[in-house]
Scaffold this motif. Structure first.
Motif, short mmCIF file in Angstrom:
data_model
loop_
_atom_site.label_atom_id
_atom_site.label_comp_id
_atom_site.label_asym_id
_atom_site.label_seq_id
_atom_site.Cartn_x
_atom_site.Cartn_y
_atom_site.Cartn_z
N ILE A 79 1.06 -29.71 35.33
CA ILE A 79 1.70 -29.76 36.64
C ILE A 79 2.56 -31.02 36.71
CG2 ILE A 79 1.27 -30.20 39.09
CD1 ILE A 79 -0.89 -28.27 39.10
N PRO A 80 3.81 -30.90 37.19
CA PRO A 80 4.68 -32.09 37.29
C PRO A 80 4.29 -32.96 38.47
CG PRO A 80 5.79 -30.17 38.18
CD PRO A 80 4.50 -29.66 37.59
N ARG A 81 4.82 -34.17 38.52
CA ARG A 81 4.56 -35.09 39.63
C ARG A 81 5.31 -34.64 40.88
NH1 ARG A 81 8.00 -40.40 39.22
NH2 ARG A 81 6.01 -41.33 39.73
N GLY A 82 4.90 -35.18 42.02
CA GLY A 82 5.53 -34.81 43.28
C GLY A 82 4.77 -33.71 43.98
N LYS A 83 5.45 -32.98 44.85
CA LYS A 83 4.83 -31.87 45.57
C LYS A 83 4.96 -30.59 44.75
CE LYS A 83 4.85 -29.06 49.76
NZ LYS A 83 5.38 -28.82 51.11
N VAL A 84 3.83 -29.91 44.56
CA VAL A 84 3.83 -28.62 43.86
C VAL A 84 2.98 -27.63 44.67
CG1 VAL A 84 3.27 -27.37 41.74
CG2 VAL A 84 4.04 -29.75 41.62
N VAL A 85 3.60 -26.52 45.06
CA VAL A 85 2.86 -25.42 45.67
C VAL A 85 2.44 -24.49 44.54
CG1 VAL A 85 2.89 -23.52 47.32
CG2 VAL A 85 4.19 -25.61 47.80
N VAL A 86 1.14 -24.46 44.25
CA VAL A 86 0.60 -23.64 43.17
C VAL A 86 0.22 -22.27 43.74
CG1 VAL A 86 -1.20 -23.42 41.42
CG2 VAL A 86 -0.26 -25.68 41.97
N THR A 87 0.70 -21.21 43.11
CA THR A 87 0.40 -19.87 43.59
C THR A 87 -0.11 -18.99 42.45
OG1 THR A 87 2.12 -19.99 45.29
CG2 THR A 87 1.29 -17.80 44.74
N PHE A 88 -1.31 -18.44 42.63
CA PHE A 88 -1.81 -17.38 41.75
C PHE A 88 -1.41 -16.07 42.41
CE2 PHE A 88 -4.59 -20.99 41.10
CZ PHE A 88 -4.74 -21.03 39.72
N ARG A 89 -0.61 -15.27 41.74
CA ARG A 89 -0.08 -14.04 42.34
C ARG A 89 -0.50 -12.81 41.54
NH1 ARG A 89 5.93 -14.18 44.32
NH2 ARG A 89 4.80 -15.27 46.00
N HIS A 90 -1.37 -12.01 42.14
CA HIS A 90 -1.68 -10.70 41.56
C HIS A 90 -0.51 -9.79 41.91
CE1 HIS A 90 -4.21 -7.20 40.36
NE2 HIS A 90 -3.41 -6.59 41.22
N ARG A 91 0.16 -9.26 40.87
CA ARG A 91 1.36 -8.46 41.11
C ARG A 91 1.12 -7.00 40.71
NH1 ARG A 91 6.22 -11.79 38.30
NH2 ARG A 91 5.02 -11.20 36.44
N LYS A 92 1.41 -6.11 41.61
CA LYS A 92 1.38 -4.67 41.33
C LYS A 92 2.82 -4.21 41.11
CE LYS A 92 0.01 -0.18 43.28
NZ LYS A 92 -0.60 0.50 44.45
N ASN A 93 3.07 -3.63 39.93
CA ASN A 93 4.42 -3.18 39.58
C ASN A 93 5.44 -4.30 39.80
OD1 ASN A 93 6.61 -1.58 38.86
ND2 ASN A 93 6.66 -0.44 40.79
N PRO A 94 5.28 -5.43 39.10
CA PRO A 94 6.16 -6.59 39.34
C PRO A 94 7.63 -6.31 39.08
CG PRO A 94 4.86 -6.90 37.35
CD PRO A 94 4.28 -5.71 38.06
N GLY A 95 7.92 -5.35 38.20
CA GLY A 95 9.31 -5.01 37.93
C GLY A 95 9.89 -4.02 38.90
N GLU A 96 9.06 -3.57 39.88
CA GLU A 96 9.48 -2.59 40.88
C GLU A 96 10.11 -1.36 40.23
OE1 GLU A 96 11.81 -4.37 43.96
OE2 GLU A 96 10.30 -5.88 44.45
N LEU A 97 9.44 -0.86 39.21
CA LEU A 97 9.90 0.35 38.52
C LEU A 97 9.65 1.57 39.39
CD1 LEU A 97 8.49 -0.43 34.96
CD2 LEU A 97 10.75 -0.97 35.86
N THR A 98 10.43 2.61 39.19
CA THR A 98 10.24 3.83 39.96
C THR A 98 8.99 4.55 39.49
OG1 THR A 98 11.54 5.18 38.41
CG2 THR A 98 12.74 4.06 40.19
N ALA A 99 8.46 5.41 40.36
CA ALA A 99 7.27 6.18 40.01
C ALA A 99 7.52 7.04 38.78
CB ALA A 99 6.86 7.05 41.21
N ALA A 100 8.73 7.60 38.67
CA ALA A 100 9.05 8.43 37.51
C ALA A 100 9.00 7.62 36.22
CB ALA A 100 10.43 9.05 37.70
N THR A 101 9.50 6.40 36.27
CA THR A 101 9.48 5.54 35.08
C THR A 101 8.06 5.19 34.69
OG1 THR A 101 11.65 4.60 35.64
CG2 THR A 101 10.27 3.34 34.12
#
Length: 324
Positions: A278-300
């Motif tokens: 982690i770098p110095r200064g202010k850091v907002v750390v976020t753990f993100r559970h992502r569903k379909n992060p690429g926003e692919l279509t249902a067909a794909t």
């Protein structure tokens, strides 16, 4: 968040501000991050075409001392503090048409990367009409006479070019929400907050924090687990992860100040130990559970076959080892 606002420009400031005599920053109620007012750079908005061969500056300096640092950081000063502030440009801040810089006791602590390289290529510093937050680490000096001069510089045509790129650029620049925060120490706990799209959240279960794709009704979405860290020298984020995810259907992403640092997916048999610098200064750390992060279509997604995992991320033992 352990920060304290020290100026929001809603009333006459109690802080030691000094403004340039020519084109000084001034209070405005036209644009603000919160409250009803902010500071606006004194450079006239249409100056981009009027400064050929010369530079035009609008500067202001905030002077702090150890007494102010300790008072505003709630008596928790340990070797200094982190100063944060928000900046907004009504058009994309474009190099080399204009730039925003910050110095601490005459040393540059925030500047476009082109400043050091001297490049003349056009590049966007940050998005138009978006409030961006920046932080400056103030390393305290153990002296009753110590002063910290933080100078904010808005400059048009910083390279004094005789010809500027023919791109639209309006030079309105605003500042708001000046804050101070004490440095985190090894013994400080992290205040974890969960949020997400369409009400999706991480849930506590037997000492673990769990997020699942099934909890998200949409074809794509996310659940966030976040904390804010203010550090003097940076440190190491440590946690244990057990995942049952499959790209590109879902994964676990780690972000610092909204910028992706790492993304993991797979099938874990046991919890695995993970650590990230982690770098110095202010850091907002976020753990993100992502569903379909690429926003692919249902067909794909259908063409990729059946999902063979549970779509679950489990995290525990989150801690920060801050360098001191």
């Amino acid at each position: 968040d352990t920060s304290t606002q020290i100026d929001g420009f809603e009333k006459a400031s109690e802080l030691n501000w000094k403004f340039s005599k020519k084109d000084p920053w001034k209070v405005t109620d036209d644009v603000f991050y919160e409250g009803k007012s902010s500071l606006m750079s004194g450079i006239p908005p249409g100056s981009a075409t009027d400064v050929l061969g010369k530079s035009l500056y609008s500067n202001m300096t905030l002077t702090l001392d150890n007494e102010i640092l300790d008072d505003k950081a709630k008596g928790k000063i340990r070797g200094g503090a982190v100063l944060t502030f928000r900046i907004k440009a009504t058009d994309a801040l474009m190099w080399p048409i204009s730039a925003f810089m910050v110095t601490l006791n005459d040393e540059i602590v925030l500047a476009p990367p082109e400043i050091e390289s001297g490049l003349k290529a056009v590049s966007t510093i940050w998005e138009r009409n978006k409030w961006a937050e920046f932080s400056v680490v103030i390393d305290a000096v153990d002296s009753s006479n110590a002063k910290y001069d933080i100078k904010f510089v808005h400059v048009a045509n910083p390279l004094k070019l005789e010809k500027l790129p023919t791109v639209p650029a309006y030079l309105e620049l605003y500042m708001d929400d000046i804050r101070l925060a004490p440095f985190i120490s090894k013994n400080d706990s992290l205040d974890l907050i969960t949020s997400g799209s369409d009400g999706a959240k991480w849930k506590e279960n037997s000492g673990m924090l769990v997020a699942t794709s099934d909890s998200m009704g949409q074809s794509n979405g996310h659940a966030d687990l976040s904390c804010v860290v203010y550090s003097q020298l940076g440190g190491r984020l440590k946690y244990e992860l057990k995942t049952s995810t499959q790209g590109p259907f879902d994964d676990l992403a780690v972000l610092f100040n909204g910028v992706l640092q790492d993304a993991q997916f797979g099938e874990s048999t046991n919890f695995e130990y993970v650590q990230i610098e982690i770098p110095r200064g202010k850091v907002v750390v976020t753990f993100r559970h992502r569903k379909n992060p690429g926003e692919l279509t249902a067909a794909t997604l259908d063409k990729l076959g059946a999902v063979k995992t549970d779509g679950t991320n489990k995290v525990k033992g989150i801690e920060l080892w801050a360098r001191e």
